[in-house]
Design a protein around this motif. Sequence first.
Motif: not given
Length: 648
Positions: A53-54, A76-77, A79-80, A624, A627, A632-635
């Motif tokens: 996720r990060y 969102e970005l 946060q990651r 996304n 990501l 990375l895992q998408r929202r």
Amino acid sequence: MNQLTNLKSFPLVSRRTILKLLTIGATTGLLGYTRFSKPQPTVFTQDSLDLPRYLNNSKSVVIVGGGLAGLACAYELSQRGFTVTLLEKSPQLGGKIASWSVDVGGEKFMMEHGFHGFFPQYYNLNSLVEELNINDNFQSLEFYSMVFREGKYDPEVFRPSSSAFPWNVVDLGISSPNRFRWGINLAKPKHWEVFRAIGGFQVEKTYQQLDNLSVAEWVEKDFPQGLYDLYFLPFAKSSLNAPDKLSVAELMQFFHFYFFGNPEGLAFNGTRQDMGTSLVQPIAKEIENKGGKIFTDVGISKIYWQDNKISSISYQLGEAKSLVPFWVERNWEINQEEVNYFGSSDRLFAIEANSDEAISLTCSHQGCTVELAEDGNFYCPCHGAVYDRKGKVLTGPPKRNLSRYKINQSRENKVQLVGITENNSEIISTEIQADYYVFATDVPGVQQLFNVMEGEVNQNVKSQIQKLHIADPFAVCRFWFDRDFDWQHSNFTSLSGYQLTDSITLYHRIQEQFIQWHEKTGGSVVELHAYCYKEKQFPTQEILLTTFAQELYEIVPELKEANLLHRELVNQKNFSAYPPGSYQQRPETNSGISNLMFAGDWVKMPFPCGLMERAISSGLLAANEILTKEGLQRRKLLSVNPEGILKI
């Protein structure tokens, strides 16, 4: 007394009667869609792989545009683990939901671009609200009304409901006092075509079949008149697009999202305070808490391209942004013998005959549009400011003169302007480089970004951006009065049949700052909103103000005897348009450029959504995309059922 107890009670009608209205043949196949099993949101994006996720390395993103789309992407970005820089041209964040302070009788109040409703099917917006733990910033409005001028139809009332299609139509028919005036006869091919279109939405098929028609053209012949008056016209205008310029396919998408594909009902929430305090500031605070940097009052001067991607952006802060050249088109709706006008609404410029300079008609006090009077001075219709012919303040509240611009270039029906500084202070420009760039401005903003690009710009992408359209302007007028009045409808009410006004909001019964002022003074704060008016009918803000006042006194006759204490006008032309034939050429989130993403309500969306949810979802889609590029895992993103059950 609670307003719910004042509502007109409607006589019950059997379901058999309603089924006859819709015809048994049209509904028999639908009844297997159980009334008691509420459909769940559709998962549009959810990764099945257990991806990280990060970030575990350093990656940077520059986001241009601080409206809901840009804020959602930045949130969102950040946060990651991305290093986020957000650049916004206005002094306030929020775009079309921005708030700013106004002075009324020595007190400060927060002004907005008009009332906004938060519907329960705003799944992606509501998920941000949950994560930010700001649910208490919102309150249910319980129900809302639709009132028709001169009693053409009885008032409609929309209440909470969890019935999905077709039962929401049945429930609407049961509760509607106008149910026998819908005019639906499914024995007529055109009426069946309408019913099938609104109940059988499919993204690609609907746009392929109906995107070439405007709503006005579609309803022109043999259309159920009551259905159009009661639902199609108000819903079309609430999209901030006029029926003569709105694609039928876009309206079907709008209907599907808000009603026919929506299992959540039609009630919605409002904010307890202004939108900036309730939503924008909490998102911005969280971005900054995660190390993100936010700059407002920014002008983008250059965007550099290299190797088919963006290499860097140069920007300035404050007044220097006026030195960025921009084009404006001739305004033929405003005519004076010795003065030519360019631009429109809140971005209007005057050029005297044979002059090489233009003057901005945007009042430096609160952004109203000033007007040239017979005495040669410019007058603000809102707050009494007066400027001379050169834009110098003569009297009133403004502290700065009107901005002046040099004419750089002239072409047929448009000019390129660049700002003239009041002093010779040094202009400080900052160049910023990033791994990714997200353009999340409004349509005029993103088109201007492509105008300041240098290098080998991708011409296909630039052409897509240049073909985007802007809707007719919208206007909001908020009035402060020294007394209250009786009102039998909802505190936010849709209005139909007026020349200008589309809705009325009683802020002194909704938002806390105005409730407190009302309790102290006994006064009222009322707002009228025109979603998409025609500039030819209302070419100046003076005409807008006069018409709003006339219609307010017709809507609430008691206010004729009240003293008007203050008024604020918001008048802009920057909302995205969805005209016939525009869908296929509309840019997607992934621009096709490796390090450039798009976000905003003008982006082609892969699932049904509208207004604030469209903006938020586009920003999260852009996040996304980035990501995904970083593994990375998408929202997780949700939507209503993307297809209607009458799809064929």
